[in-house]
Motif scaffolding. Structure first.
Motif, PDB file in Angstrom:
ATOM      1  N   VAL A   1       0.838  -1.204   0.000  1.00 36.34           N
ATOM      2  CA  VAL A   1       0.000   0.000   0.000  1.00 36.34           C
ATOM      3  C   VAL A   1       0.870   1.250   0.000  1.00 36.34           C
ATOM      4  O   VAL A   1       0.665   2.154  -0.808  1.00 36.34           O
ATOM      5  CB  VAL A   1      -0.981  -0.009   1.195  1.00 36.34           C
ATOM      6  N   ARG A   2       1.844   1.309   0.882  1.00 39.20           N
ATOM      7  CA  ARG A   2       2.679   2.516   0.985  1.00 39.20           C
ATOM      8  C   ARG A   2       3.520   2.762  -0.257  1.00 39.20           C
ATOM      9  O   ARG A   2       3.818   3.909  -0.578  1.00 39.20           O
ATOM     10  CB  ARG A   2       3.561   2.427   2.222  1.00 39.20           C
TER      11      ARG A   2
ATOM     12  N   VAL B   1      -4.940   9.144  -4.303  1.00 38.72           N
ATOM     13  CA  VAL B   1      -6.191   8.397  -4.336  1.00 38.72           C
ATOM     14  C   VAL B   1      -7.292   9.283  -3.761  1.00 38.72           C
ATOM     15  O   VAL B   1      -7.065   9.985  -2.776  1.00 38.72           O
ATOM     16  CB  VAL B   1      -6.072   7.108  -3.491  1.00 38.72           C
ATOM     17  N   ALA B   2      -8.469   9.225  -4.370  1.00 36.00           N
ATOM     18  CA  ALA B   2      -9.645   9.910  -3.831  1.00 36.00           C
ATOM     19  C   ALA B   2     -10.678   8.855  -3.467  1.00 36.00           C
ATOM     20  O   ALA B   2     -10.888   7.897  -4.214  1.00 36.00           O
ATOM     21  CB  ALA B   2     -10.219  10.873  -4.857  1.00 36.00           C
ATOM     22  N   VAL B   3     -11.301   9.020  -2.298  1.00 35.24           N
ATOM     23  CA  VAL B   3     -12.312   8.077  -1.829  1.00 35.24           C
ATOM     24  C   VAL B   3     -13.513   8.871  -1.326  1.00 35.24           C
ATOM     25  O   VAL B   3     -13.355   9.804  -0.540  1.00 35.24           O
ATOM     26  CB  VAL B   3     -11.786   7.181  -0.685  1.00 35.24           C
TER      27      VAL B   3
ATOM     28  N   HIS C   1      -6.850  -2.030  -3.201  1.00 31.65           N
ATOM     29  CA  HIS C   1      -7.388  -1.869  -4.553  1.00 31.65           C
ATOM     30  C   HIS C   1      -6.696  -0.719  -5.280  1.00 31.65           C
ATOM     31  O   HIS C   1      -6.221  -0.873  -6.417  1.00 31.65           O
ATOM     32  CB  HIS C   1      -8.897  -1.617  -4.458  1.00 31.65           C
ATOM     33  N   GLU C   2      -6.631   0.429  -4.637  1.00 31.06           N
ATOM     34  CA  GLU C   2      -6.033   1.595  -5.296  1.00 31.06           C
ATOM     35  C   GLU C   2      -4.515   1.471  -5.428  1.00 31.06           C
ATOM     36  O   GLU C   2      -3.942   1.945  -6.411  1.00 31.06           O
ATOM     37  CB  GLU C   2      -6.433   2.879  -4.575  1.00 31.06           C
ATOM     38  N   ALA C   3      -3.863   0.819  -4.471  1.00 33.99           N
ATOM     39  CA  ALA C   3      -2.421   0.568  -4.610  1.00 33.99           C
ATOM     40  C   ALA C   3      -2.178  -0.328  -5.826  1.00 33.99           C
ATOM     41  O   ALA C   3      -1.211  -0.126  -6.573  1.00 33.99           O
ATOM     42  CB  ALA C   3      -1.852  -0.064  -3.347  1.00 33.99           C
ATOM     43  N   ALA C   4      -3.061  -1.304  -6.040  1.00 35.54           N
ATOM     44  CA  ALA C   4      -2.928  -2.166  -7.212  1.00 35.54           C
ATOM     45  C   ALA C   4      -3.010  -1.337  -8.492  1.00 35.54           C
ATOM     46  O   ALA C   4      -2.228  -1.550  -9.431  1.00 35.54           O
ATOM     47  CB  ALA C   4      -4.013  -3.247  -7.197  1.00 35.54           C
ATOM     48  N   HIS C   5      -3.955  -0.392  -8.541  1.00 36.45           N
ATOM     49  CA  HIS C   5      -4.038   0.481  -9.715  1.00 36.45           C
ATOM     50  C   HIS C   5      -2.753   1.278  -9.896  1.00 36.45           C
ATOM     51  O   HIS C   5      -2.250   1.411 -11.021  1.00 36.45           O
ATOM     52  CB  HIS C   5      -5.217   1.448  -9.598  1.00 36.45           C
TER      53      HIS C   5
ATOM     54  N   ALA D   1      -8.820  -4.093 -13.896  1.00 39.48           N
ATOM     55  CA  ALA D   1      -9.844  -4.469 -12.914  1.00 39.48           C
ATOM     56  C   ALA D   1      -9.494  -5.807 -12.267  1.00 39.48           C
ATOM     57  O   ALA D   1      -9.585  -5.963 -11.038  1.00 39.48           O
ATOM     58  CB  ALA D   1     -11.216  -4.541 -13.574  1.00 39.48           C
ATOM     59  N   TYR D   2      -9.081  -6.758 -13.074  1.00 40.71           N
ATOM     60  CA  TYR D   2      -8.705  -8.077 -12.553  1.00 40.71           C
ATOM     61  C   TYR D   2      -7.554  -7.954 -11.554  1.00 40.71           C
ATOM     62  O   TYR D   2      -7.565  -8.578 -10.492  1.00 40.71           O
ATOM     63  CB  TYR D   2      -8.313  -8.989 -13.721  1.00 40.71           C
ATOM     64  N   HIS D   3      -6.575  -7.155 -11.890  1.00 42.93           N
ATOM     65  CA  HIS D   3      -5.415  -6.975 -11.004  1.00 42.93           C
ATOM     66  C   HIS D   3      -5.838  -6.364  -9.670  1.00 42.93           C
ATOM     67  O   HIS D   3      -5.431  -6.827  -8.604  1.00 42.93           O
ATOM     68  CB  HIS D   3      -4.372  -6.099 -11.706  1.00 42.93           C
ATOM     69  N   ALA D   4      -6.666  -5.341  -9.706  1.00 47.73           N
ATOM     70  CA  ALA D   4      -7.099  -4.681  -8.468  1.00 47.73           C
ATOM     71  C   ALA D   4      -8.001  -5.591  -7.633  1.00 47.73           C
ATOM     72  O   ALA D   4      -7.775  -5.788  -6.434  1.00 47.73           O
ATOM     73  CB  ALA D   4      -7.808  -3.367  -8.789  1.00 47.73           C
TER      74      ALA D   4
END
Length: 172
Positions: free
Chosen positions: A26-27, A56-58, A74-78, A116-119
């Protein structure tokens, strides 16, 4: 003190309990999170941009450590996906076919299926790890876990059927 800070810290603590590789993941992908509440309690939106690395925006009304851990993974994966795609093609340049995406329920280019699959695949691994070590999940989180299994399986189908993935894309 923002109450969201405590939840974000709780999600990092949760990831740390699973092993430093989750926190490191994540970091290394996310350095800044912009958060806002979302008026619809059934909806969560998260977004990251290829052109704004690490941001990232949530928008959500959900405020639990597992939700935040899921969102950050999820967002780190992106973010990792975007970085990798700068250095190597993931899908053949001549690929123009559209494939059904279970994530958005409409046809999409193969590269969008792959991201999408990766995240969601990484989120599924998170849920599997949570279950493996016996971390208690709420009923909603259990439902999300089951839905994630189905979604990842559905996203995987066009990737397995396509010959357009490069070796690096196939490795993802």
């Amino acid at each position: 003190d923002d109450p969201g800070d405590a939840v974000a810290a709780g999600s990092l603590d949760l990831l740390e309990r699973l092993g430093s590789r989750w926190v490191d993941w994540v970091r290394s992908g996310v350095s800044y999170v912009a958060f806002s509440g979302h008026p619809d309690t059934s909806r969560t939106r998260s977004k990251s941009w290829e052109s704004i690395a690490g941001t990232v925006a949530v928008a959500s009304s959900v405020n639990t450590p597992i939700f935040w851990a899921e969102t950050l993974v999820h967002e780190a994966a992106h973010q990792h996906f975007h970085l990798l795609s700068r250095f190597d093609g993931l899908v053949g340049e001549d690929e123009r076919q559209l494939y059904y995406s279970a994530a958005v329920r409409r046809p999409r280019p193969l590269i969008r299926i792959l991201i999408a699959y990766h995240a969601f695949g990484n989120v599924l691994r998170l849920y599997q790890h949570l279950a493996q070590v016996g971390i208690q999940m709420s009923d909603n989180e259990q439902v999300q876990f089951r839905a994630m299994k189905r979604l990842v399986s559905e996203l995987e189908a066009p990737l397995l059927a396509s010959r357009a993935l490069t070796p690096v894309g196939a490795a993802l």
